[in-house]
Design a protein around this motif. Structure first.
Motif, PDB file in Angstrom:
ATOM      1  N   GLU A  83      31.929  62.800  45.722  1.00 11.86           N
ATOM      2  CA  GLU A  83      31.040  63.698  45.097  1.00 11.86           C
ATOM      3  C   GLU A  83      29.957  62.646  44.071  1.00 11.86           C
ATOM      4  O   GLU A  83      30.706  62.113  43.130  1.00 11.86           O
ATOM      5  N   PRO A  84      28.781  62.343  44.375  1.00 11.12           N
ATOM      6  CA  PRO A  84      28.342  63.119  45.629  1.00 11.12           C
ATOM      7  C   PRO A  84      28.750  62.604  47.080  1.00 11.12           C
ATOM      8  O   PRO A  84      29.266  61.361  47.049  1.00 11.12           O
ATOM      9  N   ASP A  85      28.777  63.481  48.055  1.00 14.04           N
ATOM     10  CA  ASP A  85      29.099  62.887  49.197  1.00 14.04           C
ATOM     11  C   ASP A  85      28.033  61.759  49.790  1.00 14.04           C
ATOM     12  O   ASP A  85      26.989  62.367  50.263  1.00 14.04           O
ATOM     13  N   ARG A  86      28.323  60.682  49.797  1.00 11.85           N
ATOM     14  CA  ARG A  86      27.332  59.728  50.281  1.00 11.85           C
ATOM     15  C   ARG A  86      28.166  58.389  50.506  1.00 11.85           C
ATOM     16  O   ARG A  86      29.157  58.210  50.114  1.00 11.85           O
ATOM     17  N   VAL A  87      27.243  57.405  51.404  1.00  7.84           N
ATOM     18  CA  VAL A  87      27.790  56.001  51.474  1.00  7.84           C
ATOM     19  C   VAL A  87      26.960  55.340  50.916  1.00  7.84           C
ATOM     20  O   VAL A  87      25.569  55.392  51.132  1.00  7.84           O
ATOM     21  N   GLN A  88      27.274  54.280  50.240  1.00  9.04           N
ATOM     22  CA  GLN A  88      26.356  52.965  49.963  1.00  9.04           C
ATOM     23  C   GLN A  88      26.721  51.819  50.591  1.00  9.04           C
ATOM     24  O   GLN A  88      28.032  51.571  51.067  1.00  9.04           O
ATOM     25  N   GLU A  89      25.675  51.142  50.954  1.00  8.46           N
ATOM     26  CA  GLU A  89      25.945  49.832  51.675  1.00  8.46           C
ATOM     27  C   GLU A  89      25.508  48.593  50.756  1.00  8.46           C
ATOM     28  O   GLU A  89      24.498  48.719  50.095  1.00  8.46           O
ATOM     29  N   GLY A  90      26.403  47.862  50.590  1.00  2.00           N
ATOM     30  CA  GLY A  90      25.929  46.533  49.941  1.00  2.00           C
ATOM     31  C   GLY A  90      26.824  45.419  49.531  1.00  2.00           C
ATOM     32  O   GLY A  90      27.624  45.349  50.653  1.00  2.00           O
ATOM     33  N   SER A  91      26.938  44.722  48.579  1.00  2.00           N
ATOM     34  CA  SER A  91      27.647  43.402  48.261  1.00  2.00           C
ATOM     35  C   SER A  91      28.376  43.715  47.137  1.00  2.00           C
ATOM     36  O   SER A  91      28.314  44.418  46.331  1.00  2.00           O
ATOM     37  N   GLN A  92      29.614  42.890  47.382  1.00  2.77           N
ATOM     38  CA  GLN A  92      30.787  42.956  46.301  1.00  2.77           C
ATOM     39  C   GLN A  92      31.091  41.825  46.039  1.00  2.77           C
ATOM     40  O   GLN A  92      31.651  40.919  46.795  1.00  2.77           O
ATOM     41  N   LYS A  93      31.248  41.244  44.724  1.00  5.48           N
ATOM     42  CA  LYS A  93      31.832  39.857  44.174  1.00  5.48           C
ATOM     43  C   LYS A  93      32.921  40.005  43.713  1.00  5.48           C
ATOM     44  O   LYS A  93      33.363  38.973  42.982  1.00  5.48           O
ATOM     45  N   GLY A  94      33.764  40.928  43.831  1.00  6.09           N
ATOM     46  CA  GLY A  94      34.803  41.195  43.211  1.00  6.09           C
ATOM     47  C   GLY A  94      35.364  42.704  42.713  1.00  6.09           C
ATOM     48  O   GLY A  94      34.168  43.401  42.637  1.00  6.09           O
ATOM     49  N   LEU A  95      36.348  42.979  42.479  1.00  7.20           N
ATOM     50  CA  LEU A  95      36.728  44.393  42.321  1.00  7.20           C
ATOM     51  C   LEU A  95      35.880  45.036  41.040  1.00  7.20           C
ATOM     52  O   LEU A  95      35.648  44.366  39.960  1.00  7.20           O
ATOM     53  N   GLY A  96      35.136  46.050  41.586  1.00  8.92           N
ATOM     54  CA  GLY A  96      34.307  46.643  40.508  1.00  8.92           C
ATOM     55  C   GLY A  96      32.822  46.023  40.207  1.00  8.92           C
ATOM     56  O   GLY A  96      32.016  46.655  39.537  1.00  8.92           O
ATOM     57  N   GLN A  97      32.757  44.918  40.988  1.00 10.55           N
ATOM     58  CA  GLN A  97      30.960  44.384  41.046  1.00 10.55           C
ATOM     59  C   GLN A  97      30.614  44.410  42.276  1.00 10.55           C
ATOM     60  O   GLN A  97      30.006  43.769  43.122  1.00 10.55           O
ATOM     61  N   PHE A  98      30.017  45.755  42.422  1.00  6.31           N
ATOM     62  CA  PHE A  98      29.240  46.243  43.779  1.00  6.31           C
ATOM     63  C   PHE A  98      27.649  46.366  43.425  1.00  6.31           C
ATOM     64  O   PHE A  98      27.581  46.931  42.304  1.00  6.31           O
ATOM     65  N   SER A  99      27.404  45.689  44.287  1.00  6.46           N
ATOM     66  CA  SER A  99      25.650  45.781  44.345  1.00  6.46           C
ATOM     67  C   SER A  99      25.159  46.502  45.460  1.00  6.46           C
ATOM     68  O   SER A  99      25.282  46.029  46.357  1.00  6.46           O
ATOM     69  N   PRO A 100      24.597  47.697  45.348  1.00  6.64           N
ATOM     70  CA  PRO A 100      24.078  48.465  46.481  1.00  6.64           C
ATOM     71  C   PRO A 100      22.836  47.851  46.910  1.00  6.64           C
ATOM     72  O   PRO A 100      22.029  47.299  46.103  1.00  6.64           O
ATOM     73  N   GLY A 101      22.603  47.815  48.317  1.00 11.97           N
ATOM     74  CA  GLY A 101      21.365  47.308  48.752  1.00 11.97           C
ATOM     75  C   GLY A 101      20.333  48.535  48.706  1.00 11.97           C
ATOM     76  O   GLY A 101      20.339  49.575  48.253  1.00 11.97           O
ATOM     77  N   SER A 102      19.124  47.909  48.963  1.00 11.20           N
ATOM     78  CA  SER A 102      17.842  48.756  48.708  1.00 11.20           C
ATOM     79  C   SER A 102      17.923  49.823  49.611  1.00 11.20           C
ATOM     80  O   SER A 102      17.418  50.903  49.289  1.00 11.20           O
ATOM     81  N   THR A 103      18.429  49.633  50.863  1.00 14.83           N
ATOM     82  CA  THR A 103      18.563  50.501  51.855  1.00 14.83           C
ATOM     83  C   THR A 103      19.665  50.649  52.541  1.00 14.83           C
ATOM     84  O   THR A 103      20.607  49.524  52.422  1.00 14.83           O
ATOM     85  N   SER A 104      20.098  51.746  53.140  1.00 12.00           N
ATOM     86  CA  SER A 104      21.557  51.708  53.757  1.00 12.00           C
ATOM     87  C   SER A 104      21.366  51.918  55.595  1.00 12.00           C
ATOM     88  O   SER A 104      20.450  52.601  55.629  1.00 12.00           O
ATOM     89  N   GLN A 105      21.914  51.160  56.171  1.00 13.40           N
ATOM     90  CA  GLN A 105      21.965  51.369  57.615  1.00 13.40           C
ATOM     91  C   GLN A 105      23.119  51.866  58.098  1.00 13.40           C
ATOM     92  O   GLN A 105      23.096  52.268  59.422  1.00 13.40           O
ATOM     93  N   VAL A 106      23.861  52.318  57.127  1.00 16.23           N
ATOM     94  CA  VAL A 106      25.082  53.315  57.856  1.00 16.23           C
ATOM     95  C   VAL A 106      25.042  54.542  57.422  1.00 16.23           C
ATOM     96  O   VAL A 106      24.571  55.146  56.353  1.00 16.23           O
ATOM     97  N   ILE A 107      25.310  55.332  58.374  1.00 17.30           N
ATOM     98  CA  ILE A 107      25.421  56.805  58.304  1.00 17.30           C
ATOM     99  C   ILE A 107      26.805  57.470  58.278  1.00 17.30           C
ATOM    100  O   ILE A 107      27.569  56.551  58.862  1.00 17.30           O
ATOM    101  N   HIS A 108      26.914  58.568  57.835  1.00 21.84           N
ATOM    102  CA  HIS A 108      28.382  58.992  57.652  1.00 21.84           C
ATOM    103  C   HIS A 108      28.463  60.436  57.766  1.00 21.84           C
ATOM    104  O   HIS A 108      27.365  61.110  57.762  1.00 21.84           O
ATOM    105  N   ALA A 109      29.718  61.030  57.929  1.00 19.71           N
ATOM    106  CA  ALA A 109      29.816  62.477  57.812  1.00 19.71           C
ATOM    107  C   ALA A 109      31.397  62.595  57.612  1.00 19.71           C
ATOM    108  O   ALA A 109      32.188  61.838  58.047  1.00 19.71           O
ATOM    109  N   ALA A 110      31.487  63.537  56.712  1.00 20.76           N
ATOM    110  CA  ALA A 110      32.985  63.613  56.075  1.00 20.76           C
ATOM    111  C   ALA A 110      33.621  65.079  56.118  1.00 20.76           C
ATOM    112  O   ALA A 110      32.574  66.000  56.114  1.00 20.76           O
TER     113      ALA A 110
END
Length: 523
Positions: A391-418
């Motif tokens: 919630e929301p149902d989405r996937v973010q693609e990005g980089s992480q430099k430690g727990l909780g330190q996520f930086s989403p990319g400007s675009t996502s190349q990953v698609i998903h279905a849940a």
């Protein structure tokens, strides 16, 4: 699946984290048999007086047994009765799967375990005046499709689904309200994971739990239902058979490499029947207790991973048991009770939020054995992350430099279905093997072991992107196409061998004929 050893290590890890000072001990000659063993190995959880209030108790769900009350779950005696010595010894030997209680038969000698049985009984005066008696359980008939179907009808008649859910995954309508006798929250058992069953997972052991109940928990004894003619004893045996049918016959074997099967086409959704033809790999998860806010009471203890590729795209399906599609208002009571009763090393209130799943890969696929820090990477070695939320149902693609330190990319190349169905999430991810921007995402190569690790969180258990369950590093291997020579070479080899053999036989026959002719021509 190594569950017993993982429980043992987890219990020791909790005790090590606490760094509690050992209790003062009397001289050995003044101690009751079993006391020294109890003080060393048991008091940290169960407390010096056996009241279930040891230093580690607040970190555990369910809580350690309070021996002073004489209430025990695993018994061969009637509901409300004391256990036999054999019952106590069984739990000491085998532990309590699904809890922090490990089995001790590989750690303690037989004498030490027998002395522990005697010492545990000193905590409750009820053992002084009562002689426990086993009840007769009989023996059920063999399992068949008909007995399982009958067991399902009896299961519904007894309303077992109200706690355990229609699919047996602990997602019944009553599940958010369940508490033990001490008013601590307690989860309904996930009947699709027999390796977590308290007291064993054979049909006979399940039937024993149905007859005796699990005292101190909401799980009742159904002996009264038999005596009042609600169901017959035979039907209760069928219920045990039905419960056993909900899960695999054997516990999963944990393997380090997940195989991505090569296919001509990929499934379009996580419910696609094509996934049933692909091998499932079990990945165990443990609570994130490394970095504050630490979380000892994770509800997701493992996930199933299936993977396929077609040479152009990689598809990964992850499934796991989850009693709610979070955020679920019906689970607010559970979250409030968790907030009030479980240990937290920060003041942040627990929220009834989203479910989370993260797949992490090294940002740069290593040529050596070194991996990034498994808990979300680090500034020196970040991880490339796929992060899904319900919630929301989405996937973010990005980089992480430690727990909780996520930086989403400007675009996502990953698609998903849940998909969420009867207490189970199924989430499918798809991405091209070679991304359009190789600077921000690694390329996946066939025939190569690609490091992968997982993080999962149940929002209706108060979990989030910091509190949840983590895995170690594993690898996913993308099958390479089978070269045509693999099929041609054996055929050629057979033909060559057959031809050579035929040539040898013909030559031998010619020699034999020449010899016969030569002998015939001699005078």
């Amino acid at each position: 699946a190594g569950g017993e050893s993982r429980l043992f290590r987890r219990s020791l890890l909790i005790l090590a984290f606490l760094s509690a000072s050992p209790p003062a001990r009397l001289p050995a000659q003044n101690q009751a048999p079993g006391k020294a063993t109890y003080d060393k190995w048991c008091a940290g959880c169960h407390g010096e007086t056996g009241a279930g209030d040891g230093e580690a108790a607040a970190y555990m769900l369910p809580r350690p047994r309070d021996f002073t009350k004489g209430t025990y779950q695993i018994r061969s005696t009637a509901s409300g009765s004391l256990p036999t010595d054999a019952d106590l010894r069984h739990v000491i030997d085998e532990g309590m799967p699904g809890t922090a209680m490990p089995g001790w038969k590989a750690k303690l000698s037989e004498r030490e375990r027998n002395d522990l049985v005697a010492y545990l009984k000193t905590f409750s005066r009820f053992f002084e005046t009562t002689q426990p008696e086993e009840i007769s359980l009989g023996k059920g008939a063999g399992t068949s499709d008909a007995t399982i179907a009958d067991g399902r009808e009896a299961w519904r008649k007894l309303e077992c689904f109200k706690c355990h859910g229609e699919g047996g995954r602990g997602d019944g309508t009553s599940a958010p309200t369940l508490t033990d006798d001490l008013d601590f929250p307690i989860r309904a058992a996930d009947l699709t994971e027999p390796w977590t069953f308290n007291g064993g997972n054979t049909v006979e052991q399940i039937y024993a739990r149905l007859r005796t109940g699990l005292d101190g928990t909401p799980m009742p004894s159904f002996s009264d239902a038999i005596e009042s003619n609600v169901i017959t004893d035979e039907q209760l045996w069928h219920v045990a058979q039905y419960v056993r049918s909900l899960s695999p016959e054997k516990p999963p074997v944990v393997r380090e490499v997940i195989r991505a099967h090569r296919a001509d086409s990929l499934p379009s959704a996580p419910s696609d029947s094509a996934w049933n033809e692909v091998e499932a790999f079990y990945i165990p998860l443990v609570g994130q207790i490394i970095k504050a806010p630490r979380w000892f009471t994770n509800s997701i203890d493992g996930i199933w991973v299936r993977a396929m590729h077609d040479g152009q795209q990689l598809a990964i399906r992850v499934s796991w048991s989850d009693p709610s599609k979070s955020p679920d208002p019906g689970w607010q009571e559970w979250v409030d009770r968790m907030s009030a009763t479980v240990f937290r090393d920060d003041s942040t209130a627990l929220a009834n939020g989203s479910d989370w799943l993260a797949l992490q890969f090294p940002e740069k696929l290593p040529d050596d054995a070194e991996r990034p820090y498994f808990l979300g990477g680090s500034a020196r070695r970040p991880v490339y992350l796929w992060r899904w939320s319900s919630e929301p149902d989405r996937v973010q693609e990005g980089s992480q430099k430690g727990l909780g330190q996520f930086s989403p990319g400007s675009t996502s190349q990953v698609i998903h279905a849940a998909r969420f169905h009867q207490g189970e999430w199924q989430v499918q991810f798809n991405r091209s093997l070679v991304p359009s921007d190789t600077g921000s995402a690694p390329a996946f190569r066939t025939g190569t072991a690609i490091p992968i690790a997982f993080y999962a969180a149940d929002g209706s258990n108060g979990e989030d992107v910091l509190r949840g369950a983590v895995s170690a590093w594993y690898a996913i291997y993308l099958d390479v196409p089978t070269p045509g020579r693999v099929y041609v070479q054996p055929i050629v080899a057979v033909l060559l061998t057959a031809g050579l053999g035929l040539f040898v036989i013909i030559r031998a026959q010619r020699r034999e004929r020449r010899a016969v002719n030569f002998q015939a021509e001699e005078p």
